[in-house]
Design an enzyme around this catalytic site. Structure first.
Site: not given
Length: 326
Positions: A16, A38, A142, A146, A170, A205-206, A280
């Protein structure tokens, strides 16, 4: 290539953000080689005019030579949830792969690097807006991978004179031309809400509506992917030998989950049903960036800060990707 153009390797340039940055480099008159295995990128995402090599960053030494003026490094696994259950995948690829890339750059004499870092290096923020001097305490492998790469780059700059800039994003959103979000699985809010508008999922979903925010839902800082790409070109121009500069990239404004959903309704004209879900774990109430360092050191200022404009560009791309879309 123009008389002032340079030659760059873009790792992960079929993804992206990498594909949008590659497109901006080409438009600026540079020569671009995209290196991507890929595994998460898409061949059709590589912009026209870029040379494409299907390969791994671990093997970058096969292609990197002294003809390159710099590297823009996007190749990484980036699913937070996956990193929790399969952390070794992230250490091997994100950290091990970058170790190999830095060695290849050193051997080839390529001394400029722009690295795609992340706000996930900060973890739970201690203040808002977040600055580069705030503590780094990632809450996932993750984010930790980084941050480890950022530490590696600092050492490389100090010991070997690398000119390096890490850009901590962000929430990136929007689309640029034929380049947009194609994550699988999709985990970003705006494309998920657009999938509801397209009828590809029943509801959005909220996760939590009792946060200490104006409407009770999480607030995030959204930045248009084209603004992000422009920051990378400025980073190349301002990288300094022996220095590792770290810059946050964001608008400095936050939008709540419910504000995003309502904006999608307004832009698309489609209903977007919501489903209440529990919070979450590890979701901070507010994540907003201070981009003062990027403004002062790179001369960067986002020009596409309007949420409706960001959503509209993403909607155009989503409809192009959906053959049955009206």
């Amino acid at each position: 290539m123009s008389s002032t153009g340079k030659k760059y390797l873009v790792t992960g340039g079929a993804g992206y953000v990498g594909s949008v940055v590659a497109a901006h480099l080409l438009e600026a008159g540079h020569t671009v080689t995209v290196l991507d295995d890929l595994s998460t990128g898409f061949r059709e995402g590589v912009p026209e005019g870029a040379e494409f090599i299907e390969g791994r960053i671990q093997d970058a030494a096969e292609w990197l030579d002294a003809s390159y003026d710099g590297v823009l490094h996007f190749a990484a696994y980036s699913q937070v949830g996956e990193s929790v259950v399969d952390p070794e995948k992230y250490w091997v690829n994100n950290v091990g792969g970058t170790t190999a890339l830095l060695a290849a750059m050193r051997d080839a004499g390529v001394r400029t690097l722009v690295f795609s870092s992340t706000a996930a290096t900060y973890g739970e923020p201690v203040s808002s807006p977040i600055t580069e001097t705030d503590p780094t305490a990632p809450t996932s492998p993750y984010g930790a991978s980084k941050l480890a790469v950022d530490h590696m780059i600092t050492g490389e700059a100090t010991a070997h004179g690398l000119a390096a800039v890490s850009l901590r994003y962000f929430n990136v959103a929007g689309a640029y031309g034929s380049c947009g979000e194609r994550h699988s699985p999709e985990s970003h809010l705006i494309p998920l809400v657009l999938q509801v508008a397209l009828g590809q999922r029943e509801s959005i979903s909220v996760y939590g509506d009792d946060y200490p925010t104006p409407d009770g839902t999480c607030v995030r800082d959204y930045i248009h992917v084209a603004d992000l790409a422009e920051a990378h070109l400025l980073a190349l121009e301002n990288a300094t030998a022996g220095e590792h500069l770290i810059c946050n990239l964001g608008n400095g404004n936050g939008f709540s989950v419910r504000e995003v959903i309502e904006t999608v309704r307004q832009v698309t004209g489609h209903p977007v049903p919501e489903t209440a879900a529990p919070r979450r774990g590890g979701d901070p109430a507010v994540l907003v960036a201070s981009a003062a360092t990027a403004r002062e050191r790179l001369g960067w200022k986002p020009s596409r800060a309007d949420l409706a404009a960001i959503v509209a560009d993403a909607w155009t791309f989503a409809r192009r990707e959906e053959p049955t879309a009206p």
